[in-house]
Design a protein around this motif. Structure first.
Motif, PDB file in Angstrom:
ATOM      1  N   PHE A  45       0.845  -1.197   0.000  1.00  9.15           N
ATOM      2  CA  PHE A  45       0.000   0.000   0.000  1.00  9.15           C
ATOM      3  C   PHE A  45       0.878   1.243   0.000  1.00  9.15           C
ATOM      4  N   PHE A  46       0.879   1.931  -1.131  1.00  6.33           N
ATOM      5  CA  PHE A  46       1.714   3.111  -1.297  1.00  6.33           C
ATOM      6  C   PHE A  46       0.831   4.272  -1.726  1.00  6.33           C
ATOM      7  N   VAL A  47       0.931   5.391  -1.001  1.00  5.10           N
ATOM      8  CA  VAL A  47       0.116   6.571  -1.313  1.00  5.10           C
ATOM      9  C   VAL A  47       0.895   7.438  -2.301  1.00  5.10           C
ATOM     10  N   ALA A  48       0.596   7.276  -3.568  1.00  9.37           N
ATOM     11  CA  ALA A  48       1.306   8.012  -4.617  1.00  9.37           C
ATOM     12  C   ALA A  48       0.614   9.347  -4.879  1.00  9.37           C
ATOM     13  N   PRO A  49       1.374  10.356  -5.302  1.00  9.10           N
ATOM     14  CA  PRO A  49       0.769  11.656  -5.606  1.00  9.10           C
ATOM     15  C   PRO A  49      -0.119  11.598  -6.844  1.00  9.10           C
ATOM     16  N   ILE A  50      -1.102  12.491  -6.880  1.00  9.10           N
ATOM     17  CA  ILE A  50      -1.991  12.605  -8.023  1.00  9.10           C
ATOM     18  C   ILE A  50      -1.322  13.498  -9.071  1.00  9.10           C
ATOM     19  N   LYS A  51      -1.395  13.094 -10.317  1.00 10.17           N
ATOM     20  CA  LYS A  51      -0.731  13.838 -11.387  1.00 10.17           C
ATOM     21  C   LYS A  51      -1.421  15.184 -11.647  1.00 10.17           C
ATOM     22  N   THR A  52      -0.638  16.136 -12.110  1.00  9.47           N
ATOM     23  CA  THR A  52      -1.177  17.415 -12.541  1.00  9.47           C
ATOM     24  C   THR A  52      -1.847  17.231 -13.911  1.00  9.47           C
ATOM     25  N   VAL A  53      -2.484  18.271 -14.403  1.00 10.99           N
ATOM     26  CA  VAL A  53      -3.108  18.184 -15.724  1.00 10.99           C
ATOM     27  C   VAL A  53      -2.059  17.975 -16.810  1.00 10.99           C
ATOM     28  N   ASN A  54      -0.812  18.276 -16.507  1.00  9.69           N
ATOM     29  CA  ASN A  54       0.284  18.067 -17.457  1.00  9.69           C
ATOM     30  C   ASN A  54       1.012  16.752 -17.230  1.00  9.69           C
ATOM     31  N   GLY A  55       0.462  15.915 -16.341  1.00  5.99           N
ATOM     32  CA  GLY A  55       1.033  14.592 -16.131  1.00  5.99           C
ATOM     33  C   GLY A  55       2.238  14.537 -15.209  1.00  5.99           C
ATOM     34  N   ARG A  56       2.444  15.592 -14.433  1.00  5.39           N
ATOM     35  CA  ARG A  56       3.566  15.618 -13.515  1.00  5.39           C
ATOM     36  C   ARG A  56       3.089  15.335 -12.088  1.00  5.39           C
ATOM     37  N   SER A  57       4.019  14.889 -11.223  1.00  3.50           N
ATOM     38  CA  SER A  57       3.642  14.571  -9.847  1.00  3.50           C
ATOM     39  C   SER A  57       3.868  15.736  -8.896  1.00  3.50           C
ATOM     40  N   ILE A  58       4.400  16.836  -9.412  1.00  5.21           N
ATOM     41  CA  ILE A  58       4.572  18.038  -8.603  1.00  5.21           C
ATOM     42  C   ILE A  58       4.266  19.249  -9.493  1.00  5.21           C
ATOM     43  N   LEU A  59       3.645  20.249  -8.915  1.00  3.60           N
ATOM     44  CA  LEU A  59       3.227  21.438  -9.656  1.00  3.60           C
ATOM     45  C   LEU A  59       4.080  22.630  -9.236  1.00  3.60           C
ATOM     46  N   PHE A  60       4.659  23.310 -10.206  1.00  7.25           N
ATOM     47  CA  PHE A  60       5.405  24.531  -9.916  1.00  7.25           C
ATOM     48  C   PHE A  60       4.675  25.719 -10.505  1.00  7.25           C
ATOM     49  N   ILE A  61       4.477  26.737  -9.664  1.00 11.03           N
ATOM     50  CA  ILE A  61       3.865  27.980 -10.113  1.00 11.03           C
ATOM     51  C   ILE A  61       4.806  29.123  -9.755  1.00 11.03           C
ATOM     52  N   GLU A  62       5.212  29.851 -10.755  1.00 11.23           N
ATOM     53  CA  GLU A  62       6.139  30.965 -10.553  1.00 11.23           C
ATOM     54  C   GLU A  62       5.594  31.927  -9.500  1.00 11.23           C
ATOM     55  N   GLY A  63       6.418  32.188  -8.491  1.00 12.19           N
ATOM     56  CA  GLY A  63       6.026  33.108  -7.436  1.00 12.19           C
ATOM     57  C   GLY A  63       5.218  32.477  -6.316  1.00 12.19           C
ATOM     58  N   ALA A  64       4.754  31.241  -6.527  1.00 12.18           N
ATOM     59  CA  ALA A  64       3.936  30.561  -5.509  1.00 12.18           C
ATOM     60  C   ALA A  64       4.601  29.299  -4.973  1.00 12.18           C
ATOM     61  N   GLY A  65       5.509  28.704  -5.749  1.00 12.22           N
ATOM     62  CA  GLY A  65       6.256  27.552  -5.255  1.00 12.22           C
ATOM     63  C   GLY A  65       5.790  26.223  -5.814  1.00 12.22           C
ATOM     64  N   TYR A  66       6.141  25.153  -5.083  1.00  8.83           N
ATOM     65  CA  TYR A  66       5.894  23.776  -5.493  1.00  8.83           C
ATOM     66  C   TYR A  66       4.777  23.155  -4.654  1.00  8.83           C
ATOM     67  N   TYR A  67       3.887  22.426  -5.340  1.00 10.40           N
ATOM     68  CA  TYR A  67       2.741  21.800  -4.666  1.00 10.40           C
ATOM     69  C   TYR A  67       2.569  20.378  -5.164  1.00 10.40           C
ATOM     70  N   ARG A  68       2.034  19.516  -4.248  1.00 15.55           N
ATOM     71  CA  ARG A  68       1.654  18.169  -4.694  1.00 15.55           C
ATOM     72  C   ARG A  68       0.336  17.804  -4.018  1.00 15.55           C
ATOM     73  N   LEU A  69      -0.372  16.882  -4.644  1.00 13.21           N
ATOM     74  CA  LEU A  69      -1.699  16.477  -4.185  1.00 13.21           C
ATOM     75  C   LEU A  69      -1.716  14.965  -3.981  1.00 13.21           C
ATOM     76  N   PHE A  70      -2.244  14.533  -2.835  1.00 17.19           N
ATOM     77  CA  PHE A  70      -2.343  13.110  -2.526  1.00 17.19           C
ATOM     78  C   PHE A  70      -3.795  12.753  -2.214  1.00 17.19           C
ATOM     79  N   PRO A  71      -4.196  11.527  -2.495  1.00 19.63           N
ATOM     80  CA  PRO A  71      -5.520  11.099  -2.037  1.00 19.63           C
ATOM     81  C   PRO A  71      -5.512  10.981  -0.513  1.00 19.63           C
ATOM     82  N   PHE A  72      -6.598  11.363   0.116  1.00 23.78           N
ATOM     83  CA  PHE A  72      -6.724  11.167   1.570  1.00 23.78           C
ATOM     84  C   PHE A  72      -7.136   9.722   1.804  1.00 23.78           C
TER      85      PHE A  72
END
Length: 343
Positions: free
Chosen positions: A73-100
């Protein structure tokens, strides 16, 4: 937040979001919408300089587990709309999303030996199922994180260049920690011993990094930011440092500091239940040393920071890191007193 959520294909107007958990490093929220509950987390770039390396490690581990241990049982991150496991937004930083994980819970403090056993078994299982992975492919997310030799050298440098008033006031504790330098010497020896293997190591085995089910049985380990190549003593030692004593490193009444034998036995039983066939005889012979290794290192780090005017950890009150250092030095003393009984 609209732009962050949109990066994962979520509309802010269709969900609720609120702060979640008690973590000190990353910012975490729980997000709920028609599809369920999710954990959104912002990576702390002041601590983790290359968040992409964390994402790479998790993707590498996830791919390996899917192929080699699909039942784990491994809790993997949910992909972004671009298929990445981490989201970078200029000026806001890095984010990731996991299922609860529904029906799961976590604890900030170890409540009983059974919880210590379950947590130790989960951390042991995590390393065991990844025993066949090419550990050299993992990226270093926190360089020299558990390098006791480096921490001792930094301590000596603080004695030479640190706050002279604080050095004088801490003379007794300085002498005490110097008297245990053989703990650092032993680390240098084991690093050169081929019987000590670099494995997939979590490096942050506090109880809050284990999810439990409604029956208090361990489900899985979480918070993989510090997963890197390492020695088993890091994971076992961190459990000993944080599970054995009924009070935390913040306790200033040192008379409350003790080592609970039943918690030690629970850690040993749980971890070796999974890792007994993986560890070499030389490694098993250092099980007790694991606790000395981690507690001593943390005592050094707290005192070093105190002597350097609290540049790393900061201080909530005058002498905060000095209290923490004394706390850990006391815990080290209590564990050493139990060596013949526990080792």
């Amino acid at each position: 937040m609209d732009k962050i959520l949109a990066g994962f294909g979520i509309k802010k107007s269709e969900c609720s979001i609120k702060p979640f958990g008690s973590g000190l490093i990353n910012h975490t929220w729980i997000l709920s919408n028609a599809d369920g509950d999710f954990i959104l987390q912002k990576v702390n770039e002041h601590v983790f300089k290359k968040p992409e390396d964390i994402a790479w490690n998790i993707e590498f581990i996830n791919a390996y587990l899917k192929e080699q241990a699909p039942s784990y049982f491994f809790v993997a991150p949910i992909k972004t709309v671009n298929g990445r496991s981490i989201l970078f937004i200029e000026g806001a930083g890095y984010y990731r999303l996991f299922p609860f994980v529904k029906g799961s819970c976590s604890f900030n403090v170890v409540g009983n030996p059974d919880q210590a056993y379950e947590a130790a078994r989960q951390f042991g299982l995590f390393t065991k199922v990844l025993s066949g992975i090419d550990v050299a492919q993992l990226r270093i997310t926190l360089p020299s994180f558990h390098d006791l030799s480096l921490r001792y050298r930094q301590f000596l440098e603080a004695l030479e260049y640190g706050n002279t008033k604080r050095i004088k006031e801490a003379a007794l504790l300085i002498a005490e920690l110097k008297s245990h330098a053989t703990i650092a010497d032993r680390f240098e020896v084991l690093k050169k011993d081929p019987a000590f293997k670099q494995r997939v190591t979590h490096h942050d085995t506090k109880i809050s990094n284990v999810l439990f089910d409604k029956d208090n049985k361990g489900l899985c380990v979480i918070d993989l930011d510090t997963v890197m190549p390492g020695y088993f003593i890091s994971d076992v030692g961190d459990m000993m440092r944080t599970y054995l004593c009924p009070v935390s490193e913040e306790e200033s009444d040192f008379s409350k500091i003790e080592v609970r034998d039943d918690y030690y036995q629970a850690i040993m039983k749980g971890y070796l239940e999974e890792m007994n066939g993986e560890l070499t005889a030389a490694e098993k012979g250092c099980f007790f040393y694991s606790g000395l290794f981690m507690i001593y290192m943390q005592a050094l780090r707290f005192l070093t920071d105190h002597l350097n005017d609290d540049q790393y950890y900061g201080a909530k009150y005058a002498g905060h890191n000095f209290v923490r250092a004394q706390n850990q030095a006391t815990l080290l003393k209590r564990l050493l007193e139990k060596e013949k009984v526990l080792s």
